[in-house]
Each structure stands twice: as structure tokens, then as C-alpha cells.
Design a protein around this motif. Structure first.
Motif, PDB file in Angstrom:
ATOM      1  N   ALA A 179       0.820  -1.215   0.000  1.00 47.03           N
ATOM      2  CA  ALA A 179       0.000   0.000   0.000  1.00 47.03           C
ATOM      3  C   ALA A 179       0.852   1.263   0.000  1.00 47.03           C
ATOM      4  CB  ALA A 179      -0.938   0.007   1.202  1.00 47.03           C
ATOM      5  N   GLY A 180       2.083   1.160   0.500  1.00 46.65           N
ATOM      6  CA  GLY A 180       2.971   2.309   0.527  1.00 46.65           C
ATOM      7  C   GLY A 180       2.519   3.382   1.504  1.00 46.65           C
ATOM      8  N   PHE A 181       3.070   4.555   1.364  1.00 46.27           N
ATOM      9  CA  PHE A 181       2.698   5.694   2.182  1.00 46.27           C
ATOM     10  C   PHE A 181       1.514   6.418   1.546  1.00 46.27           C
ATOM     11  CE2 PHE A 181       7.258   5.031   3.035  1.00 46.27           C
ATOM     12  CZ  PHE A 181       7.220   4.891   4.416  1.00 46.27           C
ATOM     13  N   PRO A 182       0.803   7.258   2.302  1.00 43.34           N
ATOM     14  CA  PRO A 182      -0.422   7.870   1.766  1.00 43.34           C
ATOM     15  C   PRO A 182      -0.183   8.870   0.637  1.00 43.34           C
ATOM     16  CG  PRO A 182       0.085   8.739   3.957  1.00 43.34           C
ATOM     17  CD  PRO A 182       0.998   7.572   3.735  1.00 43.34           C
ATOM     18  N   PHE A 183       1.068   9.201   0.350  1.00 44.74           N
ATOM     19  CA  PHE A 183       1.348  10.182  -0.693  1.00 44.74           C
ATOM     20  C   PHE A 183       2.054   9.589  -1.911  1.00 44.74           C
ATOM     21  CE2 PHE A 183       4.210  10.572   3.010  1.00 44.74           C
ATOM     22  CZ  PHE A 183       5.337   9.950   2.490  1.00 44.74           C
ATOM     23  N   THR A 184       2.329   8.293  -1.902  1.00 46.97           N
ATOM     24  CA  THR A 184       3.137   7.717  -2.976  1.00 46.97           C
ATOM     25  C   THR A 184       2.364   7.519  -4.283  1.00 46.97           C
ATOM     26  OG1 THR A 184       2.770   5.521  -1.991  1.00 46.97           O
ATOM     27  CG2 THR A 184       4.840   6.626  -1.485  1.00 46.97           C
ATOM     28  N   ILE A 244       5.171  19.928  -2.348  1.00 48.63           N
ATOM     29  CA  ILE A 244       5.611  18.624  -1.853  1.00 48.63           C
ATOM     30  C   ILE A 244       4.678  18.148  -0.746  1.00 48.63           C
ATOM     31  CG2 ILE A 244       7.504  17.373  -0.736  1.00 48.63           C
ATOM     32  CD1 ILE A 244       9.392  19.475  -2.007  1.00 48.63           C
ATOM     33  N   HIS A 245       4.197  16.907  -0.869  1.00 45.56           N
ATOM     34  CA  HIS A 245       3.298  16.336   0.133  1.00 45.56           C
ATOM     35  C   HIS A 245       3.952  15.228   0.961  1.00 45.56           C
ATOM     36  CE1 HIS A 245      -0.172  18.608  -1.193  1.00 45.56           C
ATOM     37  NE2 HIS A 245       0.111  18.274  -2.442  1.00 45.56           N
ATOM     38  N   GLY A 246       5.013  14.646   0.462  1.00 48.03           N
ATOM     39  CA  GLY A 246       5.652  13.581   1.219  1.00 48.03           C
ATOM     40  C   GLY A 246       7.025  13.259   0.673  1.00 48.03           C
ATOM     41  N   ILE A 247       7.896  12.771   1.552  1.00 47.59           N
ATOM     42  CA  ILE A 247       9.266  12.417   1.183  1.00 47.59           C
ATOM     43  C   ILE A 247       9.593  11.053   1.786  1.00 47.59           C
ATOM     44  CG2 ILE A 247      11.704  13.020   1.494  1.00 47.59           C
ATOM     45  CD1 ILE A 247      10.897  15.951   1.482  1.00 47.59           C
ATOM     46  N   VAL A 248      10.303  10.243   1.022  1.00 43.29           N
ATOM     47  CA  VAL A 248      10.805   8.964   1.531  1.00 43.29           C
ATOM     48  C   VAL A 248      12.326   8.984   1.463  1.00 43.29           C
ATOM     49  CG1 VAL A 248      10.914   6.462   1.201  1.00 43.29           C
ATOM     50  CG2 VAL A 248       8.741   7.675   0.870  1.00 43.29           C
ATOM     51  N   HIS A 293      18.083   0.153   6.708  1.00 46.23           N
ATOM     52  CA  HIS A 293      17.405  -0.821   5.863  1.00 46.23           C
ATOM     53  C   HIS A 293      15.883  -0.667   5.972  1.00 46.23           C
ATOM     54  CE1 HIS A 293      17.373  -4.197   3.214  1.00 46.23           C
ATOM     55  NE2 HIS A 293      16.905  -5.061   4.083  1.00 46.23           N
ATOM     56  N   ALA A 294      15.419   0.566   5.697  1.00 49.41           N
ATOM     57  CA  ALA A 294      13.995   0.879   5.870  1.00 49.41           C
ATOM     58  C   ALA A 294      13.586   2.007   4.933  1.00 49.41           C
ATOM     59  CB  ALA A 294      13.704   1.279   7.317  1.00 49.41           C
ATOM     60  N   ALA A 295      12.297   2.025   4.618  1.00 46.05           N
ATOM     61  CA  ALA A 295      11.691   3.158   3.917  1.00 46.05           C
ATOM     62  C   ALA A 295      11.197   4.130   4.980  1.00 46.05           C
ATOM     63  CB  ALA A 295      10.549   2.677   3.029  1.00 46.05           C
ATOM     64  N   ASN A 296      11.900   5.226   5.162  1.00 44.75           N
ATOM     65  CA  ASN A 296      11.561   6.217   6.175  1.00 44.75           C
ATOM     66  C   ASN A 296      10.723   7.311   5.526  1.00 44.75           C
ATOM     67  OD1 ASN A 296      13.460   5.394   8.605  1.00 44.75           O
ATOM     68  ND2 ASN A 296      14.709   5.244   6.753  1.00 44.75           N
ATOM     69  N   GLY A 297       9.422   7.321   5.817  1.00 42.32           N
ATOM     70  CA  GLY A 297       8.497   8.238   5.171  1.00 42.32           C
ATOM     71  C   GLY A 297       8.147   9.423   6.051  1.00 42.32           C
ATOM     72  N   ARG A 300      18.134   5.902  -1.540  1.00 42.27           N
ATOM     73  CA  ARG A 300      17.294   6.621  -2.487  1.00 42.27           C
ATOM     74  C   ARG A 300      16.545   7.751  -1.768  1.00 42.27           C
ATOM     75  NH1 ARG A 300      19.979   3.794  -5.315  1.00 42.27           N
ATOM     76  NH2 ARG A 300      19.276   2.349  -6.951  1.00 42.27           N
ATOM     77  N   LEU A 301      16.225   8.796  -2.550  1.00 46.00           N
ATOM     78  CA  LEU A 301      15.377   9.881  -2.073  1.00 46.00           C
ATOM     79  C   LEU A 301      14.213  10.017  -3.041  1.00 46.00           C
ATOM     80  CD1 LEU A 301      15.018  12.340  -0.097  1.00 46.00           C
ATOM     81  CD2 LEU A 301      16.082  13.717  -1.914  1.00 46.00           C
ATOM     82  N   ARG A 302      12.981   9.979  -2.506  1.00 44.29           N
ATOM     83  CA  ARG A 302      11.777  10.153  -3.315  1.00 44.29           C
ATOM     84  C   ARG A 302      11.008  11.361  -2.766  1.00 44.29           C
ATOM     85  NH1 ARG A 302      14.253   7.076  -6.786  1.00 44.29           N
ATOM     86  NH2 ARG A 302      13.988   4.819  -6.566  1.00 44.29           N
TER      87      ARG A 302
END
Length: 372
Positions: free
Chosen positions: A31-36, A120-124, A173-177, A201-203
Motif C-alpha cells: 500500500a505504501g505511504f499515503p502520498f506515494t 511537496i506532500h511527502g518524502i521517503v 534498511h527501511a523506507a523512512n516516510g 534513495r530519495l523520493r
């Protein structure tokens, strides 16, 4: 632990023990984060780049914006040490043996130019495969600097940087949203890692906000292109690939660089609904089925509407498509619209949609352009 409804991970991951390196990767899941669902404004395919970094001893800063997931090869070493697929700095040290650790304010940084300016609404901040060598915390700032400013200009004392993510502890070792609540249009980011370490990575997820004067100068342009402020609002199916691919720059490079649905059985058809940059008049349409050969859509139709509650009007009737082909259609006397809907029959995929036209005076004004 959650903040803004987003899970927070902290601490080291276990050392790599073999097998799938992503098996213990910490993430919210499919499902990912609410902004992806929003486009990545830092996508290199939009023209994003890492302008500079104060240190990249172990791994190059350019890795931050690679579109694919980070790769890990446990046997890959170079003359500087382990080669990582990310941006990694050397270990910081204190002033002397009595003070071996860096000061609290010591940190490494990288400057990122967004591929498309926007809100910008969200960053990972993705630390995949950085298990014990990730930064203790990160902070992120943004600024709006039009044109192509140099490194020296961005670092000048008169540049205002707005905090987007406060200094926050993250995990290896994590997706930090992070949800971003700052308003305004941003063109550049400053990614700080405290005190040192590696980020894979930076999203940067948000909404493109183009410069209205540039679009007005172009006259006729692609009204639905991501870099011009177009976006996908909804789609019937995203099983194999995202419909947002259809408005990426350039032609597709392989089959999954377009939009493809699962096989439909029975009745009905698949569709994508797009919002144009603003109210416009469409003059020409391109539907590209590049690299889709045995799975291209059989037919396509295009409709448009003006406003959220307007009636749908046929712009292009149901038309036969060929596999791996660019199809071009001229529209005569099309009405002003703010949205288009592409219907494909019965299923399959398309690689790109181009909707060429011009802004109306009302559309230009709503974008913030000067009166003509």
C-alpha cells in the motif's frame, strides 16, 4: 510508532545473513505511504539531479535519484571498501582523542534540483541495505530558486530555506516516510544526514506547479505531460504498471515503462482519467503503444470535460490501434476542457498519451499568469 499516520522505524537492521536482501526490509508494504500515488518530483526522468554533496567518499550522490530500487551485491568491494548503491559518506570524527565523536551540529549534505517544481506532500528517505551505516537522523529543507542557479548561488546567505522535515531519527534498511506540511512551490532541496552515513534513495512526492509564463511562451504544448503540470487522477486498473508512466517525458524504453492492465474477461473496458494543467483547447492527440506488441489495447477513445462536474464530450471516437505504433489524430473544433479520459477496449496497455493544445485565457489566469 507512527507520526501523521505514517509508521516510523528506528535503529539498526540485522547484519545481512544471505538470501533475499529485502526479506527484512522495513516498509509499509504494498500500500505504501499515503502520498506515494503522487509523482516523484525528484525523478531523473523529469530532469532531476544532485547538484553537489559535501562528501561522497564511499558511494556517489547521483545514486540517490535512480528510479529503480537499490541493488545489493554482498561480494562487491572496491579500493575504498564496500560498494553501495546509494550515497555514502566517510565516518566523521571529533576534534581529538579526548573527543572522538563529531559535534552535534556536524553533518553531511546534498543539494537536489527537482525535475519539476511543485508542492511537496511527502518524502521517503530510503536506507535499503544500509543496515549499520545509515545516518542517525536526517533533516530536509526546500527553496524556490527559478532558472538554473549555481551551487554558489544556492549556498548564498540570502537564500531562504524552508524546513520540510525536522531533524528526525531514522532506521537502517527501511523506507523512512515523512508527510510534508509546508506550503509553497519548491525547486531545490537540501538533504542533511546527521552526522554521516548512507542513504540509498530519495523520493519526493507532490504536485507539479509549472511556470505559467513558460507555458504561455510555448503556445501549443503537451497539456497532460507530467512536467507541464498534468496528472493522473484515477484509473480502472494498475495491475502491471502505473498509468502515470503514460505522461512521463520521452518515449517508453521497455514494456513496463507504460501502462498495462490485467486481462479482462467478460464485459467492460479499462480507462484512465487525467487532469490537464488547466483549462485548454486540444488540437492534436498522440496515442503510443511502443513496446506493447501482444498486449496493446485493441481500440481507444478519448473524451473531455470542463470542470469537475462537466459532461463528458467525445473528442476522439473509438479507433483501432496497432501494436508498437505512434498514432496521431488531429482534432477540429474541440471544446475547452480541464480533464480527459482515455478508454481502451477491452484491456491491454498504452505507452504514452500526448495531448497537444493551448491554455485558454481563463486557464492561464488560474495558473497565476499575468493578464494578456
Amino acid at each position: 510508532m507512527t507520526t501523521d499516520g505514517i509508521p516510523r522505524y528506528t535503529g539498526d537492521a540485522s547484519p545481512y545473513q544471505g538470501g533475499d536482501p529485502y526479506a527484512d526490509y522495513r516498509t509499509p508494504g504494498a500500500a505504501g505511504f499515503p502520498f506515494t500515488h503522487l509523482p516523484d518530483l525528484a525523478d531523473r526522468r523529469l530532469g532531476a539531479g544532485v547538484i553537489a554533496a559535501n562528501d561522497e567518499f564511499f558511494a556517489e550522490r547521483e545514486n540517490l535519484l535512480k528510479p529503480e530500487a537499490a541493488h545489493f551485491d554482498p561480494e562487491l568491494f572496491g579500493h575504498k571498501g564496500k560498494i553501495m548503491d546509494g550515497w555514502e559518506t566517510r565516518r566523521r570524527r571529533g576534534t581529538d582523542g579526548a573527543h572522538p565523536f563529531p559535534a552535534d551540529e556536524d553533518h553531511d549534505w546534498a543539494l537536489i534540483r527537482l525535475g519539476a517544481p511543485g508542492v511537496i506532500h511527502g518524502i521517503v528517505v530510503d536506507t535499503a541495505h544500509f543496515r549499520g551505516n545509515y545516518p542517525q537522523s536526517v533533516s530536509i529543507e526546500g527553496t524556490c530558486a527559478e532558472g538554473t542557479p549555481s551551487l554558489e548561488e544556492l549556498l548564498a546567505a540570502d537564500v531562504t530555506w524552508t524546513p520540510l522535515v525536522p531533524r528526525t531519527a531514522i532506521a537502517g534498511h527501511a523506507a523512512n516516510g515523512f508527510a510534508v506540511h509546508a506550503t509553497g512551490r519548491f525547486t531545490h532541496l537540501r538533504l542533511n544526514q546527521h552526522p554521516d552515513g548512507g542513504i540509498a534513495r530519495l523520493r519526493v512526492y507532490g504536485e507539479v506547479v509549472p511556470a505559467p509564463e513558460w507555458l504561455a511562451a510555448l503556445g501549443t504544448f503537451d497539456l497532460v505531460a507530467l512536467e507541464n503540470g498534468g496528472r493522473v487522477e484515477d484509473a480502472s486498473d494498475r495491475f502491471y504498471s502505473s498509468p502515470t508512466h503514460t505522461i512521463h517525458p520521452g518515449r517508453s524504453r521497455k514494456m513496463d515503462d507504460g501502462w498495462e492492465t490485467r486481462r479482462r474477461r467478460g464485459t467492460g473496458n479499462d480507462w484512465v482519467r487525467y487532469r490537464l494543467v488547466e483549462q485548454s483547447v486540444i488540437r492534436a492527440v498522440e496515442i503510443d503503444t511502443g513496446y506493447l506488441k501482444g498486449n496493446a489495447a485493441g481500440w481507444a477513445a478519448l473524451s473531455g470535460r470542463d470542470g469537475e462536474d462537466g459532461d463528458w464530450t467525445e473528442l476522439l471516437p473509438r479507433t483501432r490501434l496497432q501494436p508498437d505504433t505512434v498514432h496521431r489524430f488531429l482534432l477540429d473544433g474541440a471544446p475547452a476542457v480541464t480533464h480527459v479520459r482515455l478508454d481502451i477496449y477491452p484491456d491491454g496497455g498504452i505507452a504514452r498519451l500526448r495531448v497537444h493544445g493551448s491554455l485558454t485565457d481563463a486557464g492561464f489566469a488560474r495558473l497565476g499568469g499575468a493578464p494578456t
